[in-house]
Write an enzyme that holds these catalytic residues in place. Structure first.
Site, mmCIF file in Angstrom:
data_model
loop_
_atom_site.group_PDB
_atom_site.id
_atom_site.type_symbol
_atom_site.label_atom_id
_atom_site.label_comp_id
_atom_site.label_asym_id
_atom_site.label_seq_id
_atom_site.Cartn_x
_atom_site.Cartn_y
_atom_site.Cartn_z
ATOM 1 N N THR A 24 1.030 -1.216 -0.034
ATOM 2 C CA THR A 24 -0.125 0.059 -0.001
ATOM 3 C C THR A 24 1.019 1.073 0.043
ATOM 4 O O THR A 24 1.825 1.339 0.374
ATOM 5 C CB THR A 24 -1.005 0.045 1.229
ATOM 6 O OG1 THR A 24 -1.947 -1.226 1.413
ATOM 7 C CG2 THR A 24 -1.862 1.229 1.264
ATOM 8 N N PHE A 40 1.314 5.213 0.715
ATOM 9 C CA PHE A 40 0.629 6.253 1.611
ATOM 10 C C PHE A 40 1.203 7.459 1.264
ATOM 11 O O PHE A 40 2.520 7.519 0.947
ATOM 12 C CB PHE A 40 1.096 5.968 3.086
ATOM 13 C CG PHE A 40 0.311 4.857 3.583
ATOM 14 C CD1 PHE A 40 0.849 3.308 3.482
ATOM 15 C CD2 PHE A 40 -1.025 4.848 4.557
ATOM 16 C CE1 PHE A 40 -0.007 2.404 3.922
ATOM 17 C CE2 PHE A 40 -1.345 3.742 5.088
ATOM 18 C CZ PHE A 40 -0.828 2.572 4.732
HETATM 19 O O1 PRE Z 1 -7.218 -0.493 8.077
HETATM 20 C C1 PRE Z 1 -6.232 -0.285 7.997
HETATM 21 O O2 PRE Z 1 -5.411 -0.794 8.841
HETATM 22 C C2 PRE Z 1 -5.713 0.937 7.191
HETATM 23 O O3 PRE Z 1 -4.643 1.227 7.884
HETATM 24 C C3 PRE Z 1 -6.289 1.199 6.145
HETATM 25 C C4 PRE Z 1 -5.663 0.376 4.933
HETATM 26 C C5 PRE Z 1 -6.275 1.014 3.422
HETATM 27 O O4 PRE Z 1 -7.055 2.256 3.441
HETATM 28 O O5 PRE Z 1 -5.828 0.712 2.412
HETATM 29 C C6 PRE Z 1 -4.237 0.423 4.678
HETATM 30 C C7 PRE Z 1 -3.534 -0.880 4.172
HETATM 31 C C8 PRE Z 1 -4.315 -1.551 3.802
HETATM 32 O O6 PRE Z 1 -3.977 -1.598 2.394
HETATM 33 C C9 PRE Z 1 -5.527 -1.932 4.464
HETATM 34 C C10 PRE Z 1 -6.443 -0.924 4.890
#
Ligand code: PRE
Length: 301
Positions: free
Chosen positions: A177, A179
């Site tokens: 992911t 950020f």
């Molecule tokens: O729910 C979480 O733990 C988050 O940090 C959010 C979140 C997202 O929004 O994509 C962050 C990383 C992962 O892809 C899954 C969920």
């Protein structure tokens, strides 16, 4: 990039991947949990936090559209990016077996990242979306739910006293992911290391000039790393009348583009000057160092 004493807002509760991303972006920072993405934006605007760290896209699940929309609605600047390997676990209360499960809860992104693996595990149970992965784990523990599992991190299992029923359940082992880090002020772009720039634009003639806009980058050998379109909220539909065939309704978009160059480079400045000629709206969301950390899939646990 050192974060001691920095207050960093993230969406979710402790154990969420966003908290880990905040720690990667600003080691030793004070991570501030927020209920919703918008609250994290507001925390920075109101000086409750110094930065926000928010997910924008995932290698399996795709874009987190809400944050694209919020970037436009708020005036914060992108000052950096971090890519976090996301390693999901299936968590339940101690003693619970997979066969007892009636539902799996998690953040919608996490559910989509594990969709096929859940089916392969024989978990054709109800899948329900909640605000964040760690929040799902916390909810199971707080309500003593023996028929429910959460998709979350190993750290969430530890924090909320759950057992790991299955480890590494994301559909692709290299699940990442991305950020972005947001601040009230932009950083000064540099040329001594790889930079990325994020822009958003709209134009009056629908998608017809998109090729011209993108060629401003291609002619200067500037690589695009991402393009995303979102509805143009102020003017979502354009009617095109043709006396012979009737009225077509074209959807209007905001285009978000990330490109590999710093705004300190003349070629990027020239590209944007050209883009401005074709667009009715253009905003630079930020010019910031690219995350170049070596690939290390297990550090997202
Ligand atoms: O729910 C979480 O733990 C988050 O940090 C959010 C979140 C997202 O929004 O994509 C962050 C990383 C992962 O892809 C899954 C969920």
């Amino acid at each position: 990039m050192h974060g001691s004493q920095l207050r960093v807002a993230y969406q979710g509760v402790p154990g969420a991947y966003s908290e880990a991303a905040a720690g990667k972006a600003y080691p030793n920072c004070e991570a501030i949990p927020c209920d919703q993405f918008e609250v994290a934006f507001q925390a920075v605007e109101l000086w409750i936090a110094d930065r926000a760290v928010l997910p924008v896209e995932n290698s399996l699940g795709g874009s987190i559209h809400r944050n694209y929309d919020l970037l436009l609605r708020h005036r914060l600047h992108i000052v950096g990016e971090v890519q976090l390997p996301v390693h999901h676990c299936l968590l339940a209360l101690p003693g619970v077996r997979k066969e007892y499960l009636a539902r799996v809860i998690s953040h919608p992104q996490a559910l989509s990242q594990c969709e096929h693996t859940l089916t392969k595990l024989g978990l054709n149970v109800t899948r329900e979306a909640v605000d964040d992965t760690a929040g799902a784990a916390e909810y199971i523990a707080a309500n003593n739910l023996r028929d429910t599992a959460a998709i979350a991190s190993a750290r969430a299992a530890e924090l909320y006293g759950l057992q790991i029923l299955a480890d590494g359940i994301q559909d692709d082992s290299s699940n990442v992911t991305r950020f972005v880090m947001l601040a009230r002020e932009p950083i000064i772009p540099r040329t001594d290391r790889p930079f990325k720039t994020s822009i958003v634009f709209a134009h009056d003639k629908g998608t017809s000039v998109l090729f011209k806009v993108l060629s401003a980058f291609a002619f200067r050998n500037i690589s695009l790393t991402k393009i995303e379109s979102r509805p143009h909220r102020n003017r979502p539909i354009r009617l095109v009348d043709d006396a012979n065939v009737g009225t077509a309704k074209h959807f209007e978009y905001m285009f978000y583009v990330d490109f590999e160059a710093s705004m300190a480079e003349v070629r990027a400045q020239n590209a944007l000057a050209e883009v401005q000629e074709f667009t009715s709206f253009l905003r630079v969301l930020g010019s910031y160092p690219m995350d170049m950390t070596p690939w290390c899939p297990s550090s997202g646990d």
